[in-house]
Design an enzyme around this catalytic site. Sequence first.
Site, PDB file in Angstrom:
ATOM      1  N   CYS A   1       0.822   3.443   3.271  1.00 17.35           N
ATOM      2  CA  CYS A   1       1.532   2.610   4.414  1.00 17.35           C
ATOM      3  C   CYS A   1       2.884   2.758   4.087  1.00 17.35           C
ATOM      4  CB  CYS A   1       1.120   1.198   4.300  1.00 17.35           C
ATOM      5  SG  CYS A   1      -0.714   0.683   4.988  1.00 17.35           S
TER       6      CYS A   1
ATOM      7  N   ASN B   1     -12.245  11.110  -0.958  1.00 17.19           N
ATOM      8  CA  ASN B   1     -13.029  10.405  -2.060  1.00 17.19           C
ATOM      9  C   ASN B   1     -13.090   8.736  -1.472  1.00 17.19           C
ATOM     10  OD1 ASN B   1     -13.163  12.314  -3.983  1.00 17.19           O
ATOM     11  ND2 ASN B   1     -10.963  12.022  -4.284  1.00 17.19           N
TER      12      ASN B   1
ATOM     13  N   CYS C   1       0.802  -1.294   0.025  1.00 10.62           N
ATOM     14  CA  CYS C   1      -0.062  -0.114   0.173  1.00 10.62           C
ATOM     15  C   CYS C   1       0.755   1.136  -0.023  1.00 10.62           C
ATOM     16  CB  CYS C   1      -1.023   0.048   1.172  1.00 10.62           C
ATOM     17  SG  CYS C   1      -1.691   1.543   1.508  1.00 10.62           S
TER      18      CYS C   1
ATOM     19  N   HIS D   1      -8.117  14.919   1.809  1.00 10.72           N
ATOM     20  CA  HIS D   1      -7.341  16.006   1.178  1.00 10.72           C
ATOM     21  C   HIS D   1      -7.737  17.499   1.856  1.00 10.72           C
ATOM     22  CE1 HIS D   1      -7.018  13.819  -2.476  1.00 10.72           C
ATOM     23  NE2 HIS D   1      -8.043  13.182  -2.196  1.00 10.72           N
TER      24      HIS D   1
ATOM     25  N   THR E   1      -8.288   6.866  -5.769  1.00 15.92           N
ATOM     26  CA  THR E   1      -6.927   6.208  -6.532  1.00 15.92           C
ATOM     27  C   THR E   1      -6.081   5.415  -5.602  1.00 15.92           C
ATOM     28  OG1 THR E   1      -5.954   8.110  -6.834  1.00 15.92           O
ATOM     29  CG2 THR E   1      -6.994   7.706  -8.391  1.00 15.92           C
TER      30      THR E   1
ATOM     31  N   GLY F   1     -13.745   8.213  -7.484  1.00 11.98           N
ATOM     32  CA  GLY F   1     -12.494   8.480  -8.071  1.00 11.98           C
ATOM     33  C   GLY F   1     -11.559   8.086  -6.993  1.00 11.98           C
TER      34      GLY F   1
ATOM     35  N   HIS G   1      -7.722   8.728   3.420  1.00 13.22           N
ATOM     36  CA  HIS G   1      -6.964   9.979   3.458  1.00 13.22           C
ATOM     37  C   HIS G   1      -7.855  11.075   3.135  1.00 13.22           C
ATOM     38  CE1 HIS G   1      -6.868   8.549  -0.808  1.00 13.22           C
ATOM     39  NE2 HIS G   1      -6.913   9.685  -0.962  1.00 13.22           N
TER      40      HIS G   1
HETATM   41  P1  AMP Z   1      -7.546  10.211  -4.393  1.00 16.96           P
HETATM   42  O1  AMP Z   1      -7.753  10.082  -5.780  1.00 16.96           O
HETATM   43  O2  AMP Z   1      -8.780  10.777  -3.435  1.00 16.96           O
HETATM   44  O3  AMP Z   1      -7.324   8.602  -3.955  1.00 16.96           O
HETATM   45  O4  AMP Z   1      -6.313  10.770  -3.846  1.00 16.96           O
HETATM   46  C1  AMP Z   1      -4.965  10.298  -3.945  1.00 16.96           C
HETATM   47  C2  AMP Z   1      -4.010  11.473  -4.095  1.00 16.96           C
HETATM   48  O5  AMP Z   1      -2.760  10.844  -3.765  1.00 16.96           O
HETATM   49  C3  AMP Z   1      -3.844  12.191  -5.511  1.00 16.96           C
HETATM   50  O6  AMP Z   1      -4.154  13.326  -5.044  1.00 16.96           O
HETATM   51  C4  AMP Z   1      -2.666  11.926  -5.806  1.00 16.96           C
HETATM   52  O7  AMP Z   1      -1.972  13.166  -6.580  1.00 16.96           O
HETATM   53  C5  AMP Z   1      -1.689  11.678  -4.532  1.00 16.96           C
HETATM   54  N1  AMP Z   1      -0.775  10.825  -4.419  1.00 16.96           N
HETATM   55  C6  AMP Z   1      -0.412   9.919  -5.164  1.00 16.96           C
HETATM   56  N2  AMP Z   1       0.962   9.376  -5.143  1.00 16.96           N
HETATM   57  C7  AMP Z   1       1.577  10.258  -3.969  1.00 16.96           C
HETATM   58  C8  AMP Z   1       2.588  10.314  -3.325  1.00 16.96           C
HETATM   59  N3  AMP Z   1       3.879   9.398  -3.782  1.00 16.96           N
HETATM   60  N4  AMP Z   1       2.976  11.193  -2.856  1.00 16.96           N
HETATM   61  C9  AMP Z   1       2.034  12.252  -2.285  1.00 16.96           C
HETATM   62  N5  AMP Z   1       0.631  12.382  -2.991  1.00 16.96           N
HETATM   63  C10 AMP Z   1       0.646  11.374  -3.821  1.00 16.96           C
HETATM   64 ZN    ZN Z   2      -2.247   1.609   3.731  1.00 13.12          ZN
END
Ligand code: AMP
Ligand code: ZN
Length: 112
Positions: A6, A85, A3, A100, A93, A91, A98
Site C-alpha cells: 500500500c 503465493n 502495509c 510475480h 511474505t 510462502g 501481488h
Molecule cells: P511473496 O513472497 O510472494 O509474498 O512476494 C513478496 C515479494 O516482494 C518478494 O519477492 C520480495 O522480494 C518482494 N519485495 C519485498 N519488499 C520489496 C520492496 N520494497 N520492493 C520491491 N519488492 C519487494
Molecule cells: Zn496493502
Amino acid sequence: MDCLFCKIAAGEIPSKTVYEDAEILAFYDIEPQAPVHVLVIPKEHIPSVDGITAENSEVVAHIFETIPKIAAKLGLSGGYRVISNCGADAGQTVPHLHFHILGGKPLSLHMA
Ligand code: AMP
Ligand code: ZN
C-alpha cells in the site's frame, strides 16, 4: 494501514516502476529470482488471492489484461511465468495481493 505494498502504491516507499495506471502498479522485485522479476499489484488493498471477491475482481481482470502489455514492454518475447503465493504454505511474505512476472531465461519447472 501498515502495509508495505500500500505504501509503495501510494509512493511513500520508492520502487522502480514498470507500469502504472489509476488502478494498478507494476514494479521490479527488490530480490529478483529470475533475470526479469516484476510484481503487479492492485493499488487497492486486497490481502491475497483468498481476498478476491465479486466486488473487487474487476481490478484482478484488469491486472491480467495488462500483464501481456507489461511482458511485451519487458521484452519477454520468449515467454514468462505468472505466480501468486497465497498464504503461509505458499510462502506469501507480503499480505497485499501481488502477481510475480518471471522470465528472461528458460525457467525450471519446480511446482512444489
Ligand atoms: P511473496 O513472497 O510472494 O509474498 O512476494 C513478496 C515479494 O516482494 C518478494 O519477492 C520480495 O522480494 C518482494 N519485495 C519485498 N519488499 C520489496 C520492496 N520494497 N520492493 C520491491 N519488492 C519487494
Ligand atoms: Zn496493502
